[in-house]
Design a protein around this motif. Sequence first.
Motif, short mmCIF file in Angstrom:
data_model
loop_
_atom_site.label_atom_id
_atom_site.label_comp_id
_atom_site.label_asym_id
_atom_site.label_seq_id
_atom_site.Cartn_x
_atom_site.Cartn_y
_atom_site.Cartn_z
N LEU A 1 0.83 -1.20 0.00
CA LEU A 1 0.00 0.00 0.00
C LEU A 1 0.87 1.26 0.00
O LEU A 1 0.60 2.22 -0.73
CB LEU A 1 -0.91 -0.02 1.24
N ALA A 2 1.94 1.24 0.82
CA ALA A 2 2.82 2.40 0.90
C ALA A 2 3.58 2.63 -0.40
O ALA A 2 3.91 3.78 -0.73
CB ALA A 2 3.81 2.22 2.05
N ARG A 3 3.90 1.57 -1.14
CA ARG A 3 4.60 1.75 -2.40
C ARG A 3 3.65 2.19 -3.51
O ARG A 3 3.93 3.11 -4.26
CB ARG A 3 5.31 0.46 -2.83
N ARG A 4 2.50 1.55 -3.59
CA ARG A 4 1.59 1.81 -4.70
C ARG A 4 0.89 3.15 -4.59
O ARG A 4 0.53 3.75 -5.61
CB ARG A 4 0.56 0.69 -4.81
N PHE A 5 0.70 3.63 -3.37
CA PHE A 5 0.00 4.91 -3.18
C PHE A 5 0.93 5.87 -2.45
O PHE A 5 1.11 5.78 -1.24
CB PHE A 5 -1.30 4.69 -2.40
N ARG A 6 1.51 6.77 -3.21
CA ARG A 6 2.48 7.72 -2.67
C ARG A 6 1.75 8.96 -2.16
O ARG A 6 1.93 10.08 -2.65
CB ARG A 6 3.53 8.05 -3.72
N TYR A 7 0.90 8.72 -1.17
CA TYR A 7 0.06 9.77 -0.64
C TYR A 7 0.78 10.55 0.46
O TYR A 7 1.66 10.05 1.14
CB TYR A 7 -1.24 9.19 -0.06
N GLU A 8 0.32 11.79 0.63
CA GLU A 8 0.76 12.58 1.77
C GLU A 8 0.00 12.11 3.02
O GLU A 8 -0.98 11.37 2.93
CB GLU A 8 0.48 14.07 1.51
N ARG A 9 0.46 12.58 4.17
CA ARG A 9 -0.14 12.15 5.44
C ARG A 9 -1.63 12.45 5.49
O ARG A 9 -2.43 11.64 5.96
CB ARG A 9 0.57 12.83 6.60
N THR A 10 -2.03 13.63 4.99
CA THR A 10 -3.45 13.99 5.05
C THR A 10 -4.32 13.02 4.27
O THR A 10 -5.41 12.66 4.71
CB THR A 10 -3.65 15.41 4.52
N ALA A 11 -3.83 12.58 3.10
CA ALA A 11 -4.60 11.62 2.30
C ALA A 11 -4.66 10.26 2.99
O ALA A 11 -5.70 9.59 2.97
CB ALA A 11 -3.99 11.49 0.91
N ILE A 12 -3.55 9.84 3.61
CA ILE A 12 -3.55 8.56 4.33
C ILE A 12 -4.54 8.61 5.49
O ILE A 12 -5.30 7.66 5.72
CB ILE A 12 -2.13 8.24 4.82
N GLU A 13 -4.55 9.72 6.21
CA GLU A 13 -5.49 9.86 7.32
C GLU A 13 -6.93 9.83 6.82
O GLU A 13 -7.81 9.27 7.47
CB GLU A 13 -5.20 11.16 8.07
N ARG A 14 -7.18 10.44 5.66
CA ARG A 14 -8.53 10.45 5.10
C ARG A 14 -8.98 9.04 4.72
O ARG A 14 -10.11 8.63 5.01
CB ARG A 14 -8.58 11.38 3.89
N VAL A 15 -8.09 8.28 4.08
CA VAL A 15 -8.43 6.90 3.70
C VAL A 15 -8.68 6.06 4.95
O VAL A 15 -9.66 5.30 5.02
CB VAL A 15 -7.30 6.29 2.86
N ALA A 16 -7.83 6.21 5.96
CA ALA A 16 -8.00 5.43 7.20
C ALA A 16 -9.31 5.79 7.89
O ALA A 16 -9.99 4.91 8.45
CB ALA A 16 -6.82 5.67 8.13
N SER A 17 -9.69 7.06 7.85
CA SER A 17 -10.95 7.47 8.46
C SER A 17 -12.14 6.84 7.75
O SER A 17 -13.11 6.41 8.38
CB SER A 17 -11.06 9.00 8.43
N GLU A 18 -12.07 6.77 6.42
CA GLU A 18 -13.16 6.13 5.66
C GLU A 18 -13.26 4.65 5.99
O GLU A 18 -14.35 4.10 6.14
CB GLU A 18 -12.91 6.33 4.17
N LEU A 19 -12.11 3.99 6.13
CA LEU A 19 -12.12 2.57 6.45
C LEU A 19 -12.60 2.32 7.88
O LEU A 19 -13.23 1.30 8.17
CB LEU A 19 -10.72 1.99 6.27
#
Length: 703
Positions: A383-401
């Motif tokens: 996941l970390a390699r395929r999606f080179r997101y910034e912290r804010t985007a990672i937090e948003r995805v985690a919140s949705e999950l």
Amino acid sequence: MTNPLSAQSLADPVAFLPGLHGQDALARYWLSQVTLRLRREICWLWRERAQQGGDDAALPPAVDGALAALDLLRYEHDKRAFFADDITARYLSERIASAAPPDLADAPRGSFGWVAQQLELAPVERFVLALALLPGVDSAAGQVIASCLNDLSRTSPNLALAQRLWDEPDELLHCFDPAHPLLRHGLLSSAQPHDWNSALQVPVLVARELLFPAGRLPSALQAVPVAPLASGLEPAAARIRSALTAPRGVQLLPLLGAANAPLAETAAACAAMAGVETLQPSAALPREHLAQALSAAWLRGCALYLPARMLADPTAHDGGLEAPPLPALPLLVFIGVHERSALRGLGETLPALDVPPPDFTQRLDCWRQQLPDAGLAPLLAELARRFRYERTAIERVASELASLGRPPSAGELFAAARANLDLGALAQHVPPRFERAELMLPAAQAAQVDELITAMHNLTRVHHDWGTARAWNEGGLSALFAGPPGTGKTMAAEAIAAELDLPLYRIDLSQVVNKYIGETEKNLRRLFDAADSADLILFFDEADALFGKRTEVKDAHDRYANLEISYLLERMERFKGLAILATNRRKDLDEAFLRRLRFVVEFPLPGVEERLRIWRSVIPEGVDASDLDFEFLAQRFALAGGHIRGVVFNACLQSAAEGAPRRLDMPAMVRALQREYDKLDRANSLDQFGPYAALVATHRTRR
């Protein structure tokens, strides 16, 4: 005759509204001075206009403006005598003269007293500031000011009123001009500072600070949280510390980063290392109120962060910015931008800070913090390699999950991460229609496609376990699919996307290529910047339109076209996903570009064996094709797979009459074949159709 004002009602009059005091001692003193002088002026106006035949039971009625101006000199002696003889006026005069300003030694930063010290304000300047401040904090003051101005619609004071109220009118002439410190620092606002009758106001955010220094932040300003500082930005603290102590005006420090980069948090971290807090205007703050946000930040001793959108120049068509207001204000302003070209229009700035995107280790740590479930651990590296997101985007995805209320499955995890992708109008998402097993390719080409799929599967391991990420900058893969139309280039791209479970985007050349100089490069930059945030497949159909050979420079258009190709080559090397380029004209591609490709797959016209498999595979499920001679079709007609699909589709259209069985026969197929040859403008003979030549001859006669 009854005076509506009495001495008993005037105890400690900081303002007209009872209970209004504020926290700053000097502000209370000067507000009291303003209030006492306004009360005394009202006493005189009431007396003057009562003598002129006005209603003695009301506040001074409005009179002719010219007459009121002429009466200033006419009644000057009477006014002085009234101030000395009238019991209320004399009491007010004694209060004005006897009050002493407090000591300013301990004035807190941002307060009225602190401002008076910092700007070295003379008494008359402090008086004018308090006069402008009063109606902004006292809801009862407006009508009193309107009566003094002889106009009930004007509830804000002006310099003309200040000159009448102050004991030495000449002093107003020497200290107020458009560059006065009170105006320069945004403490006073006036539409026309040189106009005696222009309204004076203290902006609401400034008024709060002057009366309640270091109080609770207003909703228009927000404290920016401090993010972990990216490596390499530590030296920025020294630069910021120097900027904060410099006596110069506004200093602009640009921060460059990706669209979702934590630019504000990085600015706050840099300022925090210098011991300074960073504020940011609320997104709801209107643009015209930006100046008072800058002044409030200066009063608090903070730095200010402004995203580029708050400084966007509405007249610029190139995304340029305009400088913030109040250029003389001693304030450090961080400007968050995503493209260096946007800095045009800002004028002189400090050297920009590049905010690097998080690397693989930082992204992995962030995913682990946001998704600590042990069952997900094996997936997080991918996941970390395929999606080179910034912290804010990672937090948003985690919140949705987290809203699922249970640990997500692997499919849900990657789907949620993929849902944050947005390539805008420059590319269209293509849902894959084909599987890998459906590709009908010769053995050599099939092996190349398999190698490409294997390489993408192993890319994470090779980059981050084997250590190639640093040397190759976490680079992805690029491939060229070359061959005649219909040979399966697009189908192969869709099959690879399905096999790798990666989103496939077709680049819309009509949106990317622009006839205006430099616009194609800008479109490509936006496209690659968005695509770099995750592993995906970019499919450039008719790639020769973008990646053609560089030409001899004959004019400006040739020079910019070559620059576009050079930029494409550079971005292709840095692209971290999979780029597939399809072309019918390989010879037209730039040789420098071909050298940078990891895979080159030639898609030849299918041979007899491949054509036989294609003919059998494209018959729709549930359609009776027992009457078709597939061997005959495969041997006699050297068509590409795309053309074979077109023939079968056309035959189905002509055979699906109302009530007809779902069946294809050779006559329908032969007629469809002839139509396809006509469309391709390719010659064929009757002998090629063998036993079905008569059908073709009849068709040609009718045509």
